[in-house]
Write a protein that holds these residues in place. Sequence first.
Motif, PDB file in Angstrom:
ATOM      1  N   GLU A  28      -7.913   3.891   8.043  1.00 35.98           N
ATOM      2  CA  GLU A  28      -7.359   3.885   9.392  1.00 35.98           C
ATOM      3  C   GLU A  28      -5.907   4.350   9.369  1.00 35.98           C
ATOM      4  N   SER A  29      -5.505   4.992  10.463  1.00 38.65           N
ATOM      5  CA  SER A  29      -4.124   5.457  10.568  1.00 38.65           C
ATOM      6  C   SER A  29      -3.204   4.285  10.900  1.00 38.65           C
ATOM      7  N   GLU A  30      -1.920   4.517  10.732  1.00 37.89           N
ATOM      8  CA  GLU A  30      -0.946   3.474  11.048  1.00 37.89           C
ATOM      9  C   GLU A  30      -1.046   3.102  12.522  1.00 37.89           C
ATOM     10  N   GLU A  31      -1.272   4.093  13.355  1.00 37.51           N
ATOM     11  CA  GLU A  31      -1.400   3.845  14.792  1.00 37.51           C
ATOM     12  C   GLU A  31      -2.579   2.914  15.089  1.00 37.51           C
ATOM     13  N   GLU A  32      -3.699   3.148  14.422  1.00 38.58           N
ATOM     14  CA  GLU A  32      -4.874   2.294  14.610  1.00 38.58           C
ATOM     15  C   GLU A  32      -4.615   0.883  14.090  1.00 38.58           C
ATOM     16  N   LEU A  33      -3.929   0.786  12.960  1.00 34.76           N
ATOM     17  CA  LEU A  33      -3.625  -0.521  12.387  1.00 34.76           C
ATOM     18  C   LEU A  33      -2.679  -1.321  13.275  1.00 34.76           C
ATOM     19  N   ARG A  34      -1.762  -0.652  13.956  1.00 33.35           N
ATOM     20  CA  ARG A  34      -0.816  -1.340  14.835  1.00 33.35           C
ATOM     21  C   ARG A  34      -1.512  -2.020  16.014  1.00 33.35           C
ATOM     22  N   LYS A  35      -2.704  -1.551  16.364  1.00 36.30           N
ATOM     23  CA  LYS A  35      -3.459  -2.147  17.472  1.00 36.30           C
ATOM     24  C   LYS A  35      -4.124  -3.463  17.068  1.00 36.30           C
ATOM     25  N   LEU A  36      -4.209  -3.715  15.767  1.00 32.25           N
ATOM     26  CA  LEU A  36      -4.867  -4.929  15.287  1.00 32.25           C
ATOM     27  C   LEU A  36      -3.928  -6.132  15.385  1.00 32.25           C
ATOM     28  N   THR A  37      -4.533  -7.287  15.462  1.00 28.54           N
ATOM     29  CA  THR A  37      -3.731  -8.516  15.459  1.00 28.54           C
ATOM     30  C   THR A  37      -3.307  -8.841  14.033  1.00 28.54           C
ATOM     31  N   LEU A  38      -2.392  -9.765  13.915  1.00 24.64           N
ATOM     32  CA  LEU A  38      -1.933 -10.209  12.603  1.00 24.64           C
ATOM     33  C   LEU A  38      -3.090 -10.790  11.799  1.00 24.64           C
ATOM     34  N   THR A  39      -3.938 -11.555  12.449  1.00 23.80           N
ATOM     35  CA  THR A  39      -5.100 -12.156  11.779  1.00 23.80           C
ATOM     36  C   THR A  39      -6.066 -11.083  11.288  1.00 23.80           C
ATOM     37  N   GLU A  40      -6.294 -10.064  12.102  1.00 25.34           N
ATOM     38  CA  GLU A  40      -7.196  -8.975  11.696  1.00 25.34           C
ATOM     39  C   GLU A  40      -6.636  -8.224  10.490  1.00 25.34           C
ATOM     40  N   LEU A  41      -5.339  -7.994  10.470  1.00 29.71           N
ATOM     41  CA  LEU A  41      -4.713  -7.324   9.324  1.00 29.71           C
ATOM     42  C   LEU A  41      -4.837  -8.182   8.071  1.00 29.71           C
ATOM     43  N   LYS A  42      -4.573  -9.464   8.222  1.00 25.49           N
ATOM     44  CA  LYS A  42      -4.670 -10.384   7.084  1.00 25.49           C
ATOM     45  C   LYS A  42      -6.100 -10.417   6.546  1.00 25.49           C
ATOM     46  N   ASN A  43      -7.081 -10.420   7.435  1.00 25.79           N
ATOM     47  CA  ASN A  43      -8.485 -10.409   7.009  1.00 25.79           C
ATOM     48  C   ASN A  43      -8.840  -9.130   6.269  1.00 25.79           C
ATOM     49  N   LEU A  44      -8.302  -7.997   6.710  1.00 25.64           N
ATOM     50  CA  LEU A  44      -8.535  -6.738   5.992  1.00 25.64           C
ATOM     51  C   LEU A  44      -8.013  -6.815   4.559  1.00 25.64           C
ATOM     52  N   ILE A  45      -6.832  -7.356   4.403  1.00 31.43           N
ATOM     53  CA  ILE A  45      -6.228  -7.473   3.080  1.00 31.43           C
ATOM     54  C   ILE A  45      -7.025  -8.449   2.215  1.00 31.43           C
ATOM     55  N   ASN A  46      -7.433  -9.560   2.778  1.00 31.37           N
ATOM     56  CA  ASN A  46      -8.172 -10.570   2.026  1.00 31.37           C
ATOM     57  C   ASN A  46      -9.564 -10.097   1.610  1.00 31.37           C
TER      58      ASN A  46
END
Length: 48
Positions: A28-46
Motif C-alpha cells: 500500500e502507498s503512504e497515502e493509503e496507509l494514512r487513511k488507516l486508524t492507529l489500531t489498523e496500522l498496529k495490526n498490520l505490523i503485528n
Amino acid sequence: MSLHLRTAVEKLKDHYIQHLIKSKMTNESEEELRKLTLTELKNLINRY
C-alpha cells in the motif's frame, strides 16, 4: 490536552507507516496507509 494527544497519535502513526514502508511489509502507498486508524496500522505490523 487533546492537542497533545492528537500530536502523539499522529507521531505514532507516522512511525508505524514509515516502518511498514521501509520494511516492505505492505504494498500500500503512504497515502493509503494514512487513511488507516492507529489500531489498523498496529495490526498490520503485528501480523508480520
